[in-house]
Scaffold this motif. Sequence first.
Motif, PDB file in Angstrom:
ATOM      1  N   LEU A   1      45.403  47.222  20.381  1.00 29.25           N
ATOM      2  CA  LEU A   1      45.502  45.828  20.828  1.00 29.25           C
ATOM      3  C   LEU A   1      46.386  45.702  22.064  1.00 29.25           C
ATOM      4  O   LEU A   1      46.095  44.894  22.958  1.00 29.25           O
ATOM      5  N   SER A   2      47.445  46.487  22.119  1.00 30.77           N
ATOM      6  CA  SER A   2      48.321  46.448  23.293  1.00 30.77           C
ATOM      7  C   SER A   2      47.555  46.846  24.552  1.00 30.77           C
ATOM      8  O   SER A   2      47.716  46.223  25.615  1.00 30.77           O
ATOM      9  N   CYS A   3      46.718  47.876  24.420  1.00 30.22           N
ATOM     10  CA  CYS A   3      45.896  48.310  25.562  1.00 30.22           C
ATOM     11  C   CYS A   3      44.900  47.223  25.949  1.00 30.22           C
ATOM     12  O   CYS A   3      44.771  46.892  27.135  1.00 30.22           O
ATOM     13  N   TRP A   4      44.203  46.665  24.978  1.00 28.28           N
ATOM     14  CA  TRP A   4      43.225  45.605  25.264  1.00 28.28           C
ATOM     15  C   TRP A   4      43.913  44.396  25.896  1.00 28.28           C
ATOM     16  O   TRP A   4      43.403  43.790  26.836  1.00 28.28           O
ATOM     17  N   ARG A   5      45.072  44.042  25.358  1.00 29.41           N
ATOM     18  CA  ARG A   5      45.803  42.880  25.870  1.00 29.41           C
ATOM     19  C   ARG A   5      46.178  43.088  27.338  1.00 29.41           C
ATOM     20  O   ARG A   5      46.043  42.188  28.171  1.00 29.41           O
ATOM     21  N   SER A   6      46.646  44.288  27.647  1.00 26.66           N
ATOM     22  CA  SER A   6      47.007  44.609  29.036  1.00 26.66           C
ATOM     23  C   SER A   6      45.790  44.570  29.950  1.00 26.66           C
ATOM     24  O   SER A   6      45.850  44.079  31.086  1.00 26.66           O
ATOM     25  N   PHE A   7      44.646  45.065  29.441  1.00 32.50           N
ATOM     26  CA  PHE A   7      43.413  45.060  30.223  1.00 32.50           C
ATOM     27  C   PHE A   7      42.987  43.634  30.571  1.00 32.50           C
ATOM     28  O   PHE A   7      42.664  43.326  31.721  1.00 32.50           O
ATOM     29  N   TYR A   8      43.029  42.737  29.566  1.00 31.01           N
ATOM     30  CA  TYR A   8      42.597  41.359  29.823  1.00 31.01           C
ATOM     31  C   TYR A   8      43.627  40.588  30.650  1.00 31.01           C
ATOM     32  O   TYR A   8      43.280  39.647  31.370  1.00 31.01           O
ATOM     33  N   ARG A   9      44.885  40.994  30.572  1.00 29.61           N
ATOM     34  CA  ARG A   9      45.882  40.383  31.450  1.00 29.61           C
ATOM     35  C   ARG A   9      45.555  40.720  32.908  1.00 29.61           C
ATOM     36  O   ARG A   9      45.640  39.876  33.793  1.00 29.61           O
ATOM     37  N   TRP A  10      45.173  41.973  33.128  1.00 30.03           N
ATOM     38  CA  TRP A  10      44.759  42.388  34.476  1.00 30.03           C
ATOM     39  C   TRP A  10      43.512  41.639  34.913  1.00 30.03           C
ATOM     40  O   TRP A  10      43.413  41.195  36.063  1.00 30.03           O
ATOM     41  N   MET A  11      42.544  41.457  33.987  1.00 26.78           N
ATOM     42  CA  MET A  11      41.328  40.713  34.331  1.00 26.78           C
ATOM     43  C   MET A  11      41.659  39.277  34.724  1.00 26.78           C
ATOM     44  O   MET A  11      41.031  38.699  35.618  1.00 26.78           O
ATOM     45  N   GLY A  12      42.684  38.698  34.053  1.00 23.19           N
ATOM     46  CA  GLY A  12      43.106  37.350  34.421  1.00 23.19           C
ATOM     47  C   GLY A  12      43.671  37.299  35.830  1.00 23.19           C
ATOM     48  O   GLY A  12      43.377  36.379  36.600  1.00 23.19           O
ATOM     49  N   HIS A  13      44.479  38.326  36.165  1.00 22.51           N
ATOM     50  CA  HIS A  13      45.032  38.388  37.517  1.00 22.51           C
ATOM     51  C   HIS A  13      43.935  38.544  38.565  1.00 22.51           C
ATOM     52  O   HIS A  13      44.063  38.057  39.693  1.00 22.51           O
ATOM     53  N   GLU A  14      42.844  39.212  38.164  1.00 17.20           N
ATOM     54  CA  GLU A  14      41.716  39.403  39.068  1.00 17.20           C
ATOM     55  C   GLU A  14      40.755  38.210  39.059  1.00 17.20           C
ATOM     56  O   GLU A  14      39.716  38.241  39.701  1.00 17.20           O
ATOM     57  N   ARG A  15      41.091  37.176  38.281  1.00 17.00           N
ATOM     58  CA  ARG A  15      40.285  35.956  38.132  1.00 17.00           C
ATOM     59  C   ARG A  15      38.897  36.253  37.564  1.00 17.00           C
ATOM     60  O   ARG A  15      37.899  35.632  37.928  1.00 17.00           O
TER      61      ARG A  15
END
Length: 328
Positions: free
Chosen positions: A85-99
């Motif tokens: 979950l920590s990995c997935w959470r970090s991935f989607y945080r990056w996707m948010g930064h990338e809009r």
Amino acid sequence: MNDAPAIDPLPAADPLIDRYLAHVRVERRLAARTVDLYAIHLKTLCEKAAESGLPLARVQTAHVRRWMTQLHSAGREPRGIALVLSCWRSFYRWMGHERLVEANPVQDVRAPKAGRPLPKALAVDDAVRLAELHDANADPWAEARDRAIVELLYGCGLRVSELVGLDLVASKDARGWIDLDAGDAHVLGKGGKRRSVPVGSKAAEALRAWLAVRDDCAALPAARLRDPEGAVALFLGRNGNRFSAHSIWKQLKARSAKAGLNASVHPHMLRHSFASHVLQSSSDLRGVQELLGHANITTTQVYTRLDFQHLAKAYDAAHPRAQAKKDK
């Protein structure tokens, strides 16, 4: 910890994963082992999304909760699920930064609670026996290297990634280095955080013995032409390249057997031993936190449980009332 498992190729349909892995490897400068584990966990995410007929950008919190339940039902431990979950959470945080997504679907999802296991540490006598081992039958070059490695892992509490990143001298590109004159090791820890730890007299002695023979490696000249890493790395393999974490695991396992230890020692066990033994001697929890590079004191507090366990065993072995209880 075990060696990082082999990585199968990621599904070609999601170039986002490749972009994110490049981001954590280059911009966040995460260790190679961590990037490998991220690749594994993101492959799982891709598979779960594909089974549900979803592109990654359309995954919702309900999907993540369902997949977490599936992982738990399949026998995955809560600690392992937390890492996923920590990995997935970090991935989607990056996707948010990338809009690429409006919200992080993993943000409020938590893994099942689990009891916190005690870290495995050697007894003081066993740790000293391993550090003082001298194998007269071994290749003197490799023996000098391996003794220095054990002394640094146990004497400084370094992570194996920090140890393999050490260079001969300080430079703007160095991940870490040893200043023997000052008696300090400068390392790059988790999250790209730098810290300095003292190098004790025994570790310094072993390092000087290694440095006296390091350049005797026959493969070193060719390695310098092939790979500059071999020229600057503090610890080398016989091929002249930077010594790998996997090789250190193997050497420690063999060395612990030669020392007659019942435990199969791995690098993090020596880090745990360092923390436990310093805490037993000093009771300085904040000091141990700084030496280990823990961001949160609660991470270090687990060693107080080891310290209490040590005292309980000493009580059972020595106190007259404990002995009387056993005799009943």
